[in-house]
Design a protein around this motif. Sequence first.
Motif, PDB file in Angstrom:
ATOM      1  N   LEU B  50      -1.744   4.031  -9.449  1.00 20.93           N
ATOM      2  CA  LEU B  50      -2.156   3.153  -8.337  1.00 20.93           C
ATOM      3  C   LEU B  50      -1.673   1.710  -8.508  1.00 20.93           C
ATOM      4  CD1 LEU B  50      -3.863   3.802  -5.832  1.00 20.93           C
ATOM      5  CD2 LEU B  50      -5.887   3.143  -7.104  1.00 20.93           C
ATOM      6  N   GLU B  52      -3.184  -0.316 -10.538  1.00 23.75           N
ATOM      7  CA  GLU B  52      -4.360  -1.131 -10.881  1.00 23.75           C
ATOM      8  C   GLU B  52      -4.266  -1.620 -12.319  1.00 23.75           C
ATOM      9  OE1 GLU B  52      -8.781  -0.975 -10.051  1.00 23.75           O
ATOM     10  OE2 GLU B  52      -8.105   1.036  -9.502  1.00 23.75           O
ATOM     11  N   LYS B  72       3.106  -8.238  -6.850  1.00 24.47           N
ATOM     12  CA  LYS B  72       1.734  -8.282  -6.320  1.00 24.47           C
ATOM     13  C   LYS B  72       1.720  -8.172  -4.797  1.00 24.47           C
ATOM     14  CE  LYS B  72      -1.370 -10.612  -9.473  1.00 24.47           C
ATOM     15  NZ  LYS B  72      -2.170 -11.794  -9.723  1.00 24.47           N
ATOM     16  N   SER B  73       2.690  -8.839  -4.176  1.00 24.23           N
ATOM     17  CA  SER B  73       2.703  -8.854  -2.710  1.00 24.23           C
ATOM     18  C   SER B  73       3.086  -7.486  -2.128  1.00 24.23           C
ATOM     19  CB  SER B  73       3.649  -9.938  -2.202  1.00 24.23           C
ATOM     20  OG  SER B  73       4.954  -9.684  -2.683  1.00 24.23           O
ATOM     21  N   PRO B  76       0.006  -3.690  -2.037  1.00 20.16           N
ATOM     22  CA  PRO B  76      -0.731  -3.058  -0.937  1.00 20.16           C
ATOM     23  C   PRO B  76       0.090  -1.955  -0.246  1.00 20.16           C
ATOM     24  CG  PRO B  76      -1.063  -5.409  -0.869  1.00 20.16           C
ATOM     25  CD  PRO B  76      -0.020  -5.160  -1.914  1.00 20.16           C
ATOM     26  N   ARG B  77       1.398  -2.206  -0.060  1.00 20.72           N
ATOM     27  CA  ARG B  77       2.252  -1.213   0.603  1.00 20.72           C
ATOM     28  C   ARG B  77       2.315   0.068  -0.251  1.00 20.72           C
ATOM     29  NH1 ARG B  77       8.172  -3.134   1.978  1.00 20.72           N
ATOM     30  NH2 ARG B  77       6.995  -4.752   3.042  1.00 20.72           N
ATOM     31  N   ARG B  79       0.021   1.060  -2.342  1.00 24.73           N
ATOM     32  CA  ARG B  79      -1.285   1.728  -2.321  1.00 24.73           C
ATOM     33  C   ARG B  79      -1.547   2.467  -1.020  1.00 24.73           C
ATOM     34  NH1 ARG B  79      -4.300  -3.228  -5.467  1.00 24.73           N
ATOM     35  NH2 ARG B  79      -3.722  -2.509  -7.546  1.00 24.73           N
ATOM     36  N   ARG B  80      -0.899   2.007   0.059  1.00 28.32           N
ATOM     37  CA  ARG B  80      -1.098   2.700   1.339  1.00 28.32           C
ATOM     38  C   ARG B  80      -0.433   4.077   1.351  1.00 28.32           C
ATOM     39  NH1 ARG B  80      -0.734  -2.654   3.484  1.00 28.32           N
ATOM     40  NH2 ARG B  80       1.463  -2.424   4.046  1.00 28.32           N
ATOM     41  N   ALA B 104      -9.250   1.246   7.116  1.00 21.41           N
ATOM     42  CA  ALA B 104      -8.071   1.706   6.358  1.00 21.41           C
ATOM     43  C   ALA B 104      -6.869   1.851   7.288  1.00 21.41           C
ATOM     44  CB  ALA B 104      -8.390   3.021   5.673  1.00 21.41           C
ATOM     45  N   GLU B 106      -6.449   0.161  10.209  1.00 19.54           N
ATOM     46  CA  GLU B 106      -6.045  -1.182  10.650  1.00 19.54           C
ATOM     47  C   GLU B 106      -5.278  -1.896   9.549  1.00 19.54           C
ATOM     48  OE1 GLU B 106      -9.846  -2.602  11.916  1.00 19.54           O
ATOM     49  OE2 GLU B 106      -9.496  -2.035  13.994  1.00 19.54           O
ATOM     50  N   ALA B 107      -5.711  -1.668   8.293  1.00 22.48           N
ATOM     51  CA  ALA B 107      -5.003  -2.281   7.159  1.00 22.48           C
ATOM     52  C   ALA B 107      -3.564  -1.778   7.078  1.00 22.48           C
ATOM     53  CB  ALA B 107      -5.740  -1.982   5.865  1.00 22.48           C
ATOM     54  N   SER B 108      -3.325  -0.582   7.642  1.00 23.45           N
ATOM     55  CA  SER B 108      -1.967  -0.036   7.651  1.00 23.45           C
ATOM     56  C   SER B 108      -1.217  -0.380   8.930  1.00 23.45           C
ATOM     57  CB  SER B 108      -2.026   1.491   7.538  1.00 23.45           C
ATOM     58  OG  SER B 108      -2.512   1.850   6.287  1.00 23.45           O
ATOM     59  N   GLY B 109      -1.825  -1.191   9.761  1.00 26.24           N
ATOM     60  CA  GLY B 109      -1.151  -1.651  10.970  1.00 26.24           C
ATOM     61  C   GLY B 109      -1.230  -0.682  12.132  1.00 26.24           C
TER      62      GLY B 109
END
Lengths: 317, 222
Positions: B50, B52, B72-73, B76-77, B79-80, B104, B106-109
């Motif tokens: 993951l 982490e 780091k930036s 998220p991509r 982890r999706r 979840a 919405e976080a993926s657009g």
Amino acid sequence: MKKSKQGKEGGLSFDKIFKYGMIGLVRNGLVSVSSVVVMSITLVIIAASLIMSACLSFVSSTIESKVDVSVYMLPSTPQDVVTSLASQLEAVEGVAEVKVTTAADALAQFKELHADDELIMQSLKELNGNPLGPSITVKADSPSDYGTLVAYLSNDTSLEQSGADGYVEYINFNDNKSIIDNLIRLSNSLKTIGLVGIIVFTLLSAVISFTTIRLGIYSSRDEIGIMRLVGAENYIIRGPFMVEGVIIALSSTVVAVVIMGILTTAYATRLNTYFGGFNVSQYFTSNVFQFVGILLGVALVIGITSAYVATQKYLDK
Amino acid sequence: MIHFDRVSKTFKKNTEASLDNVTVSIAKGEFVTLIGHSGSGKTTFMKLILGEEQPSEGAVHFDGTNVSKISKSHLPRHRRKIGVVFQDFKLLKKMTSFENIAFAMEASGKSADEIAVDVPYIFELVNLKGKEHRFPHELSGGEQQRVSIARALINRPDLILADEPTGNLDPRATDEVVEILRKINSLGTTVIMATHDLPVIEKAKGRVIEFNNGVIISDKKK
């Protein structure tokens, strides 16, 4: 699952961030209310410090307005010499106001003041004429200008220019010099106390408010961790907390302004007595927009900064 | 799909299980059960996938990308692409079941239209229809875990990581969860499940990797 078109990857519109901010605020009711209460107290303290500073400034100005320099001239001084000296003094740097009292005016004021004193009135009649001379009262822009003014008047060359040399009986500034110096010191101290008070109270209350909001976010640290695990971008996680910070700031500003309105009205009379005629209620009402601007600005800075800093701690992990 | 290349992980404070020179590959579409007692390294194995945690030595590759090299930036991509299911569910407490899953998405657009279509569908899939507007504390453990699985599934990830997903469930709910994970796997999603529950291992089938003190001691297909 139905295959449907995908939006901007990882994106979340402002209205959604706002929605999640509102959800957080409403469903975390007690923490939100506590934050509003603490920030409102912070803003009331800041507003009270500003008013207190204005009060001290008013008292300071009142003290300064009591200070002046009087140039007493001989009864034989021709009026044109008095007028000429007055004009000359008006042109001196730092002079705010020049007031001429003619010999006749001085006598009239003296008679009015001692109308009930028969002995003095009788003595005046026996003198058979006006024993009093004209005088010029000068007020400076600030107490520190009196030194320059007295130096100017003590200089023979300055007096020669208006033909007043030999006509000046005495200047009262030197008699009152120690009193004036003390008043100037007191006036400056009041201004400093006001300024230090604003800074100290603002910093202390801002730190308390800042900590309260950070504690609120601390209680959401697990949620932040979960949002990260489902792949939410940092701005999506942080956004709702910053929206909460903005709403807390707006609500606290409204609460603080209402409280200050009530307090200044309730205590106007009492404070008026303490501060020699300064009307706090009128001052607050006539400057209400400036107060709203300052308090909202401080609240927004605290709300947004604390939300940013607190979430950053968990996003960096 | 996943390749651990001589991966070691040590923790300064010994708060979590370490891994010692682990090399293993997992192919797309596999159902892998990680077994071993508590502290054997199963969870650390998943956290490394993951992103982490970062390996102390070696490299973890996911779809050809070295996970520890992901900035780091961009995490998220990454982890999706992975759906995660935990023993303690890790649902957002202030959100309803529907909102947990919608978040979840919405976080993926995903758009509101997509959410309106996909969320009711996933609720049906995990047999939670009618409980969309309940908060986590209003659901049983089994129901919470099904919401958690629904959230893990909603973005159609390439991989599902399930860390002791049945640890807090009764036998009936355990059977349901394992069945759902098997169904997801049959549709082509890779599933990695950690457990130390013997009946679950029996039901899961597929490949079983056993850990002991951070080392893989057996790797068998059932």
